[in-house]
Each structure stands twice: as C-alpha cells, then as structure tokens.
Design a protein around this motif. Structure first.
Motif, PDB file in Angstrom:
ATOM      1  N   MET A 225       0.778  -1.243   0.000  1.00 31.48           N
ATOM      2  CA  MET A 225       0.000   0.000   0.000  1.00 31.48           C
ATOM      3  C   MET A 225       0.816   1.304   0.000  1.00 31.48           C
ATOM      4  SD  MET A 225      -3.116  -0.514  -0.614  1.00 31.48           S
ATOM      5  CE  MET A 225      -2.921  -1.992  -1.617  1.00 31.48           C
ATOM      6  N   PRO A 226       2.077   1.311   0.494  1.00 28.72           N
ATOM      7  CA  PRO A 226       2.800   2.583   0.459  1.00 28.72           C
ATOM      8  C   PRO A 226       2.802   3.251  -0.924  1.00 28.72           C
ATOM      9  CG  PRO A 226       3.972   1.063   1.869  1.00 28.72           C
ATOM     10  CD  PRO A 226       2.829   0.281   1.255  1.00 28.72           C
ATOM     11  N   LEU A 227       3.056   2.478  -1.991  1.00 29.02           N
ATOM     12  CA  LEU A 227       3.074   3.077  -3.330  1.00 29.02           C
ATOM     13  C   LEU A 227       1.684   3.522  -3.779  1.00 29.02           C
ATOM     14  CD1 LEU A 227       5.103   3.564  -5.756  1.00 29.02           C
ATOM     15  CD2 LEU A 227       6.057   2.509  -3.733  1.00 29.02           C
ATOM     16  N   TYR A 228       0.661   2.753  -3.379  1.00 26.45           N
ATOM     17  CA  TYR A 228      -0.716   3.124  -3.732  1.00 26.45           C
ATOM     18  C   TYR A 228      -1.085   4.458  -3.076  1.00 26.45           C
ATOM     19  CZ  TYR A 228      -1.646  -1.250  -6.117  1.00 26.45           C
ATOM     20  OH  TYR A 228      -1.616  -2.266  -7.032  1.00 26.45           O
ATOM     21  N   LEU A 229      -0.591   4.667  -1.858  1.00 26.20           N
ATOM     22  CA  LEU A 229      -0.860   5.932  -1.167  1.00 26.20           C
ATOM     23  C   LEU A 229      -0.017   7.054  -1.766  1.00 26.20           C
ATOM     24  CD1 LEU A 229      -1.050   4.551   2.466  1.00 26.20           C
ATOM     25  CD2 LEU A 229      -2.867   5.861   1.340  1.00 26.20           C
ATOM     26  N   TYR A 230       1.250   6.757  -1.988  1.00 32.50           N
ATOM     27  CA  TYR A 230       2.153   7.789  -2.528  1.00 32.50           C
ATOM     28  C   TYR A 230       1.609   8.360  -3.841  1.00 32.50           C
ATOM     29  CZ  TYR A 230       6.097   9.810  -4.985  1.00 32.50           C
ATOM     30  OH  TYR A 230       6.903  10.677  -5.708  1.00 32.50           O
ATOM     31  N   LEU A 231       1.219   7.453  -4.743  1.00 33.40           N
ATOM     32  CA  LEU A 231       0.764   7.918  -6.063  1.00 33.40           C
ATOM     33  C   LEU A 231      -0.577   8.642  -5.998  1.00 33.40           C
ATOM     34  CD1 LEU A 231       1.814   5.053  -8.501  1.00 33.40           C
ATOM     35  CD2 LEU A 231       2.763   7.354  -8.331  1.00 33.40           C
ATOM     36  N   MET A 232      -1.391   8.326  -5.006  1.00 30.48           N
ATOM     37  CA  MET A 232      -2.701   8.973  -4.909  1.00 30.48           C
ATOM     38  C   MET A 232      -2.620  10.310  -4.175  1.00 30.48           C
ATOM     39  SD  MET A 232      -5.438   8.361  -6.347  1.00 30.48           S
ATOM     40  CE  MET A 232      -5.979   6.732  -6.846  1.00 30.48           C
ATOM     41  N   GLY A 233      -1.615  10.473  -3.347  1.00 33.02           N
ATOM     42  CA  GLY A 233      -1.544  11.662  -2.494  1.00 33.02           C
ATOM     43  C   GLY A 233      -0.669  12.774  -3.066  1.00 33.02           C
ATOM     44  N   LYS A 234      -0.632  13.880  -2.337  1.00 35.66           N
ATOM     45  CA  LYS A 234       0.007  15.088  -2.873  1.00 35.66           C
ATOM     46  C   LYS A 234       1.532  14.974  -3.018  1.00 35.66           C
ATOM     47  CE  LYS A 234      -0.168  17.519   1.635  1.00 35.66           C
ATOM     48  NZ  LYS A 234       0.388  16.377   2.327  1.00 35.66           N
ATOM     49  N   ASP A 235       2.140  13.992  -2.327  1.00 41.14           N
ATOM     50  CA  ASP A 235       3.594  13.870  -2.429  1.00 41.14           C
ATOM     51  C   ASP A 235       4.064  13.415  -3.812  1.00 41.14           C
ATOM     52  OD1 ASP A 235       4.184  14.760   0.186  1.00 41.14           O
ATOM     53  OD2 ASP A 235       3.508  12.834   0.974  1.00 41.14           O
ATOM     54  N   SER A 236       3.134  12.907  -4.635  1.00 45.53           N
ATOM     55  CA  SER A 236       3.525  12.501  -5.998  1.00 45.53           C
ATOM     56  C   SER A 236       3.138  13.543  -7.043  1.00 45.53           C
ATOM     57  CB  SER A 236       2.885  11.151  -6.360  1.00 45.53           C
ATOM     58  OG  SER A 236       1.466  11.248  -6.305  1.00 45.53           O
ATOM     59  N   GLU A 237       2.663  14.702  -6.593  1.00 42.20           N
ATOM     60  CA  GLU A 237       2.316  15.744  -7.579  1.00 42.20           C
ATOM     61  C   GLU A 237       3.548  16.057  -8.426  1.00 42.20           C
ATOM     62  OE1 GLU A 237       0.420  19.111  -5.671  1.00 42.20           O
ATOM     63  OE2 GLU A 237      -1.193  17.819  -4.950  1.00 42.20           O
ATOM     64  N   GLY A 238       3.334  16.215  -9.729  1.00 41.81           N
ATOM     65  CA  GLY A 238       4.458  16.492 -10.631  1.00 41.81           C
ATOM     66  C   GLY A 238       5.028  15.237 -11.272  1.00 41.81           C
ATOM     67  N   GLN A 239       4.691  14.089 -10.733  1.00 43.80           N
ATOM     68  CA  GLN A 239       5.175  12.824 -11.329  1.00 43.80           C
ATOM     69  C   GLN A 239       4.125  12.341 -12.314  1.00 43.80           C
ATOM     70  OE1 GLN A 239       8.046  11.207 -10.251  1.00 43.80           O
ATOM     71  NE2 GLN A 239       8.068  11.123  -8.026  1.00 43.80           N
ATOM     72  N   THR A 240       4.475  12.244 -13.561  1.00 42.72           N
ATOM     73  CA  THR A 240       3.498  11.748 -14.529  1.00 42.72           C
ATOM     74  C   THR A 240       4.198  11.005 -15.660  1.00 42.72           C
ATOM     75  OG1 THR A 240       1.453  12.351 -15.704  1.00 42.72           O
ATOM     76  CG2 THR A 240       3.338  13.808 -16.043  1.00 42.72           C
ATOM     77  N   GLY A 241       3.453  10.083 -16.290  1.00 43.80           N
ATOM     78  CA  GLY A 241       4.000   9.324 -17.414  1.00 43.80           C
ATOM     79  C   GLY A 241       5.065   8.329 -17.002  1.00 43.80           C
ATOM     80  N   GLN A 242       5.019   7.922 -15.736  1.00 44.06           N
ATOM     81  CA  GLN A 242       6.078   7.029 -15.249  1.00 44.06           C
ATOM     82  C   GLN A 242       5.553   5.637 -14.908  1.00 44.06           C
ATOM     83  OE1 GLN A 242       8.952   8.693 -12.582  1.00 44.06           O
ATOM     84  NE2 GLN A 242       8.136  10.733 -12.894  1.00 44.06           N
ATOM     85  N   GLN A 243       6.511   4.728 -14.775  1.00 44.97           N
ATOM     86  CA  GLN A 243       6.188   3.340 -14.395  1.00 44.97           C
ATOM     87  C   GLN A 243       6.718   3.112 -12.986  1.00 44.97           C
ATOM     88  OE1 GLN A 243       8.469   1.330 -17.496  1.00 44.97           O
ATOM     89  NE2 GLN A 243       6.587   0.955 -18.636  1.00 44.97           N
ATOM     90  N   PHE A 244       5.824   2.689 -12.100  1.00 43.96           N
ATOM     91  CA  PHE A 244       6.229   2.414 -10.717  1.00 43.96           C
ATOM     92  C   PHE A 244       6.058   0.929 -10.399  1.00 43.96           C
ATOM     93  CE2 PHE A 244       5.337   6.900 -10.754  1.00 43.96           C
ATOM     94  CZ  PHE A 244       6.259   7.447  -9.881  1.00 43.96           C
ATOM     95  N   ASP A 245       6.836   0.485  -9.426  1.00 42.38           N
ATOM     96  CA  ASP A 245       6.707  -0.885  -8.910  1.00 42.38           C
ATOM     97  C   ASP A 245       6.384  -0.801  -7.431  1.00 42.38           C
ATOM     98  OD1 ASP A 245       7.625  -2.921 -11.064  1.00 42.38           O
ATOM     99  OD2 ASP A 245       9.046  -1.248 -11.196  1.00 42.38           O
ATOM    100  N   ALA A 246       5.353  -1.538  -7.010  1.00 40.30           N
ATOM    101  CA  ALA A 246       4.949  -1.461  -5.600  1.00 40.30           C
ATOM    102  C   ALA A 246       5.888  -2.246  -4.690  1.00 40.30           C
ATOM    103  CB  ALA A 246       3.518  -1.962  -5.431  1.00 40.30           C
ATOM    104  N   GLN A 247       6.678  -3.149  -5.290  1.00 42.25           N
ATOM    105  CA  GLN A 247       7.629  -3.921  -4.484  1.00 42.25           C
ATOM    106  C   GLN A 247       9.023  -3.722  -5.061  1.00 42.25           C
ATOM    107  OE1 GLN A 247       6.446  -8.007  -3.434  1.00 42.25           O
ATOM    108  NE2 GLN A 247       4.430  -7.620  -4.335  1.00 42.25           N
ATOM    109  N   PRO A 248      10.027  -3.713  -4.190  1.00 41.14           N
ATOM    110  CA  PRO A 248      11.387  -3.585  -4.706  1.00 41.14           C
ATOM    111  C   PRO A 248      11.691  -4.731  -5.662  1.00 41.14           C
ATOM    112  CG  PRO A 248      11.338  -3.585  -2.286  1.00 41.14           C
ATOM    113  CD  PRO A 248       9.963  -3.915  -2.753  1.00 41.14           C
ATOM    114  N   LYS A 249      12.426  -4.445  -6.741  1.00 39.64           N
ATOM    115  CA  LYS A 249      12.757  -5.508  -7.707  1.00 39.64           C
ATOM    116  C   LYS A 249      13.757  -6.466  -7.071  1.00 39.64           C
ATOM    117  CE  LYS A 249      11.618  -3.407 -12.047  1.00 39.64           C
ATOM    118  NZ  LYS A 249      11.966  -2.247 -12.845  1.00 39.64           N
ATOM    119  N   LYS A 250      13.489  -7.799  -7.256  1.00 40.16           N
ATOM    120  CA  LYS A 250      14.408  -8.773  -6.643  1.00 40.16           C
ATOM    121  C   LYS A 250      15.606  -9.006  -7.540  1.00 40.16           C
ATOM    122  CE  LYS A 250      10.828 -10.781  -3.896  1.00 40.16           C
ATOM    123  NZ  LYS A 250       9.575 -11.453  -4.053  1.00 40.16           N
TER     124      LYS A 250
END
Ligand code: NDP
Length: 250
Positions: A225-250
């Motif tokens: 959920m941290p990434l789901y919250l980050y992307l929905m909330g104001k701390d991600s303003e300005g981030q667009t057109g990007q690819q995110f991963d909710a879990q660190p890549k192994k």
C-alpha cells in the motif's frame, strides 16, 4: 518509495474511484484510501463484495463510501457517461482514479488461445479503462490536482510465454497511460497519470496463475500500500507518465 509513510490525513476530502474494489488488491486499496480520509467510490461487478467493503469502511468510522455496481465486460458507453454525471452531481469532481480490475484469461500459447477469451480480456483490461477514463476526464479536470493510476504487471513491460491477452492488455495499459500523461500534463488539466505494477501479491488472481505456490510465501496486499498511497496523495504531484513498482525488484 517502498517505505513511504503516509500521513494519516493524506487523502482527507479527496474523492477516489477504485475499480475491482470488492476483492484482492482493489479491496485493500479502497479500505486504505478510506482510512486516510478519502471518500471512496467502490466500483465492481459483485455487489455483495462491494457491500462488505462498504460495511467495513463504515464500521471503522471512515468517510461514507459509495457503491457502483458495474460489469466492465458488458457495460455500454452510456453507463460510463451516466456514472461520470453521477460523480459530478454527487461530488462535483474526482480527485483520484485507480484502474485495478482485471481478468487473467487463459495462460496458453498464442496458437491455441481462444479468440473469444482474448476479446473479453482485452475489453476488461484495456478497453474498459479507456471508456472509464474518457468519461471521467471532465470530473478529474475539476480536481485541479488529480491522479490516475493504471495497474500494470511485469508481463506488461516484458512479455513472457503463455501470458496471452493478459500480457498484451497490460502493454495496452502502459500505452494508454503514456498517451494520457502526455495529453493531460498542462495547467488546464493538471492530471497526473502513471502505471503501477503491484508485483506478486496474495490474491485470488495470483493463486489462479500459480496454483502450486504456497500463498503464505507471497506478499499480502496490505504490504504494497505505500506506493498506492504515494501515487494517490500530494507527495507525488508532478510525477506523470512514469512506471512504478509497488515492491522492490528482486
Ligand atoms: P483479483 O482477481 O483478486 O481481483 C480483481 C478484482 O477485479 C475483483 O474485485 C473482480 O471482481 C474485479 N473484476 C474482474 N473482472 C471484472 C469486471 N468484468 N467488471 C468489474 N470488476 C471486475 O485480482 P488482484 O487483486 O490480484 O489484481 C488487481 C490488479 O493487480 C489487476 O489489474 C492485476 O492484473 C494486477 N496484478 C496483480 C498481481 C498479483 O500478483 N496479484 C501481479 C501483477 C498485477 P469479482 O471479485 O467480482 O470477481
């Protein structure tokens, strides 16, 4: 961002629509958004599941959600437009849209893939998010700082054998996200659009795709959920057109 810690009121007064909100990751995201102050619009096809999420949110004392029963496989264009009208009438705007609902379809070689199943998967996973976003852009524009999240998959970034229409639909999702990000990143719209790959997560879909796997060995929805919250909330303003991963890549 995997250890992002959201303030308790991150989404206070925000109006957020989640598709596939009755089960799996969507259910967890809807409850998490509500717990951070959002009024959540729960969209899905199984009303009893949506009602149980509604009840949990209400019992926890979070803002009263709304339920939108909709089968993304068969909904007509007008149903999306009616929904958008309803959202504007009830809330005046939409601040967040999480495209989460998807179907897995068959895991089989392309040569043997059932064309009808292919069409269903492409419709639910790629066409329906287009129809929903198209209808809701005016309401998102009224937010002034809206966030749209498309749920991707590792096979939507690098295809793997036998993932069929699911993989192709997720490539389409990435394409739609990039297209919208490029169109909506200006002062008039101010809508940010990104894709999020949850990574292996303990849900019915995962169990269906990997029947031999011990579910307890897979990350729980709560833990991504941290990434789901980050992307929905104001701390991600300005981030667009990007690819995110909710879990660190192994
Ligand atoms: P689940 O199958 O557990 O949940 C999917 C949700 O989507 C359910 O609520 C389901 O409703 C809903 N849904 C499916 N079809 C329709 C439809 N036609 N109309 C309306 N709602 C529908 O999946 P997950 O939670 O695992 O997946 C969530 C997202 O994450 C998906 O986009 C998936 O592709 C992606 N993902 C998941 C991974 C994982 O490991 N779990 C890994 C990578 C990506 P109902 O309950 O009524 O069937």
């Amino acid at each position: 961002m995997h250890d992002y810690q959201a303030p308790a009121d991150l989404l206070r007064d925000r109006i957020i629509l989640v598709t596939g909100a009755g089960d799996g990751i969507g259910r967890c995201a809807a409850k998490t958004y509500a717990a951070h102050g959002a009024t959540v619009i729960l969209l899905g096809r199984t009303v009893s599941k949506l009602e149980s999420v509604y009840d949990e949110i209400e019992a926890a004392g979070h803002p009263q959600p709304a339920i939108v029963p909709m089968n993304l496989d068969g909904a007509a264009v007008k149903e999306y437009e009616d929904l958008a009208m309803q959202v504007e009438e009830s809330f005046g705007r939409l601040d967040g849209l999480l495209h989460n609902a998807s179907m897995l379809g068959d895991r089989t070689p392309v040569e043997l893939y059932d064309p009808e199943t292919w069409n269903h998967v492409m419709h639910v996973n790629a066409n329906a998010p287009f129809l929903l976003t198209r209808a809701l852009i005016p309401a998102l524009r009224k937010s002034g700082t809206a966030s749209v999240i498309f749920t991707s998959s590792s096979v939507g970034r690098k295809a793997r054998a036998y993932w069929g229409a699911y993989a192709v639909s997720k490539f389409a999702t990435e394409g739609l996200s990039q297209l919208l990000a490029d169109e909506l990143d200006d002062e008039r719209n101010n809508i940010r659009v990104n894709t999020l790959n949850p990574g292996a997560t303990r849900t019915n879909m995962r169990a269906h795709a990997y029947p031999a796997e011990d579910p307890q060995s897979v990350t729980a929805p709560e833990d991504i959920m941290p990434l789901y919250l980050y992307l929905m909330g104001k701390d991600s303003e300005g981030q667009t057109g990007q690819q995110f991963d909710a879990q660190p890549k192994k």
